[in-house]
Each structure stands twice: as structure tokens, then as C-alpha cells.
Design an enzyme around this catalytic site. Structure first.
Site, short mmCIF file in Angstrom:
data_model
loop_
_atom_site.label_atom_id
_atom_site.label_comp_id
_atom_site.label_asym_id
_atom_site.label_seq_id
_atom_site.Cartn_x
_atom_site.Cartn_y
_atom_site.Cartn_z
N TYR A 170 0.83 -1.20 0.00
CA TYR A 170 0.00 0.00 0.00
C TYR A 170 0.87 1.26 0.00
O TYR A 170 0.60 2.21 -0.73
CB TYR A 170 -0.90 -0.05 1.23
N LYS A 174 0.93 4.12 -2.87
CA LYS A 174 0.53 5.48 -2.57
C LYS A 174 1.64 6.49 -2.84
O LYS A 174 1.36 7.65 -3.20
CB LYS A 174 0.05 5.57 -1.12
#
Length: 317
Positions: A170, A174
Site C-alpha cells: 500500500y 501510494k
């Protein structure tokens, strides 16, 4: 007259949570919206067209006319992104804003992270952004309107900006969103497009799966927020994110591009753009022995140890 009067937006991940809050406020501020949500579980498994359809039906009933259309496709499929742009043009005759909220979590420490969980998270967050932005940018390029007030609003996260220990997939995705946003801002400016990233903090289905002791703290020095429970609940509402996204989506924000904005509770912040903060030069190629003392002299006073992070409490555990 709302701040988004007459604007048309695509909003992914809009069946629940932050995306749904954004869709509701966009319509209240005068926009028409294309709502996309696969309706999957927080890890990306399964599918349900209901959430997107429910939000669209709610908004249309409140408005007494068609102000929202729903799509339940997988945003990481390029066909879905192309269809979302087509839906905006067919139903509302134009497209002004793309808001990329959709995302999933599959949290593991890097040594326990399976390839399939890496690939799934990267796919939804990065390819999901590409899926909508490529056809939208092609449409805006065709308009040849440097004063078009077009907007790309991407979603990054403190997990990438500060490095959540248990979210390497993640976090990588991001931070990739930030790099993509900078590239878009520079590449599309001539076509009247701005691109910015939002780093939100709110209570959603995804954050609910994170143990309370693993969530980022309220400040970069690792201090806990001791607000009263009812005020803290209000602070964590996803509705707090929507006004920031509404302003950036408006025609008033032409001055803002290639930036990352943090928003959590009643706090709104501006992240710095990466830049060199110290440097040294030689007059010939460096060798390791000669480089070491200069490296420590120039950089160690500014960079010794891990930088401040909202995840510091996890490192102390």
C-alpha cells in the site's frame, strides 16, 4: 449557486466511505457525478453493484432529476475507465474532474507479504488511477482549452508518505500516486489540467480493519489524540475530507497543482515538494574512503536516524 455548479465529475470508490461523502457534497455544490464502485470487500475480493447504485439513486431522488449515474466495474480494468468517461459525456455532455478514491488493503509485513497480495494492491491503486486518467486526459487534450479548469484529484496516504511498517504494498502504491500526480501536473498543464494528491485521515471500512495500536497517530511526533470520544468520532468522519476535494475540484483552484494536501478531522495541511536540503561536490570521482567523512559532515546532522513519523509508536512496540 454552489462552488461546483455545472461541473461534471467521475468519482471512483464512491459507493461507501470517503468517496460517497465526496459524491454527496459534489452534488450539493451543483455538480453532476459518475459514481464508480466495484462493491468489493476491503481486500478487493468479491463484487456488488449495489453500493454505487444506492448512492446514485439517493442523489437522484434528492435532486428530483438525474444528477448521478452508477457504474460497478473494476476500476483497474482499462475498459472501466474508458466507460466512465463515456458515461460522463453521454449523460452530462462533458467532463471536468476525475477523483480517484478507490482502493484496497492487504496488510502484511514485507517478509510475510505474498506476491498475489503485492500485485493486487499495486493494481487497484496505480492501474486504477491510470484507467481513469488516460481517457480523461485524452478528452481534455482534444478540447484544446488551456483555460478549461480541468482537475485530476488523486488519493495518496500517510502510509506511503511516512512509511507504515505493515503496509509495504500500500505504501509503495501510494507513493507511486504522488509521482504520477507530479508527472500529470507537468505534462497536462498546457491543456488546462491541474493534478493534486490528497492524503486523507478518516474512519472507513479499510481503516476499521487496522488494529487501533497500528493506526497512525494524530501528529508526526507520535503523540496520541486525547480528544473527547464524541469529538474524536466527529473528527474521524469521512465527511471532513469532502470539502477539500470540492474546493480543489472547483474553478477557483487553478493556482494549485503538483501538490499533496493532507486532510484529517478539522486539519488541512500542505506537504512540501521533495527537494535537496544539503549537498557537497568534489573535483574528481569519489572513492568510498574520501566520500565517507563528507557524507557524514554534510548529511548526518540533518538525517541521522529515522525521520519523524505518525507510525513511530509502532516502532517502539
Amino acid at each position: 449557486m454552489g462552488i461546483l455548479d455545472g461541473r461534471v465529475a467521475i468519482i471512483t470508490g464512491a459507493g461507501r466511505g470517503i468517496g460517497a461523502s465526496i459524491a454527496r457534497l459534489y452534488v450539493r455544490e451543483g455538480a453532476r457525478v459518475v459514481i464508480n464502485d466495484l462493491g468489493s470487500a476491503g481486500d478487493g475480493s468479491g463484487a456488488d453493484t449495489g453500493p454505487a447504485q444506492d448512492i446514485a439513486a439517493e442523489l437522484n431522488q434528492q435532486a428530483g432529476e438525474t444528477v448521478a449515474v452508477a457504474d460497478g466495474g473494476d476500476v483497474a480494468d482499462v475498459e472501466t475507465g474508458e466507460r466512465l468517461v463515456d458515461l460522463a459525456l453521454q449523460n452530462f455532455s462533458k467532463l471536468d474532474v476525475v477523483v480517484n478514491v478507490a482502493g484496497i488493503l492487504r496488510d502484511r509485513m514485507i517478509f510475510n507479504l505474498e506476491e498475489k497480495d503485492w500485485d493486487a494492491v499495486i493494481r487497484v491503486h496505480l492501474k486504477g488511477h491510470y484507467s481513469t486518467i488516460r481517457p480523461a486526459s485524452a478528452y481534455w487534450r482534444e478540447q484544446r482549452n488551456p483555460d478549461g479548469h480541468y482537475r485530476i484529484i488523486n488519493f495518496t496516504s500517510a502510509s506511503g508518505l511516512h512509511g507504515s511498517p505493515g503496509q509495504p504494498n500500500y505504501g509503495a502504491a501510494k507513493m507511486g500516486v504522488v509521482g504520477l500526480t507530479h508527472s500529470l501536473a507537468n505534462g497536462l498543464a498546457r491543456y488546462g489540467v491541474t493534478a493534486n494528491a490528497i492524503a486523507p485521515g478518516a474512519a472507513t471500512r479499510l481503516t476499521a480493519t487496522i488494529p487501533s495500536d497500528r493506526r497512525p497517530t494524530s501528529s508526526s511526533n507520535g503523540e496520541k489524540d486525547d480528544s473527547a470520544p464524541d469529538l474524536e468520532e466527529l473528527r474521524r468522519s469521512p465527511d471532513n475530507i469532502a470539502p477539500v476535494v470540492a474546493y480543489i475540484g472547483s474553478e477557483q483552484s487553478d493556482w494549485l497543482s503538483a501538490r499533496t494536501i493532507s486532510t484529517a478531522g478539522f486539519h488541512v495541511g500542505l506537504y512540501n515538494t521533495p527537494e535537496e536540503i544539503a549537498a557537497f561536490d568534489g573535483d574528481k570521482p569519489w572513492d568510498a574512503a574520501g566520500l565517507a567523512p563528507e557524507f557524514e559532515r554534510a548529511f548526518r546532522p540533518l538525517a541521522e536516524g529515522l525521520p519523524p513519523s505518525p507510525f513511530m509508536s509502532q516502532l517502539r512496540a
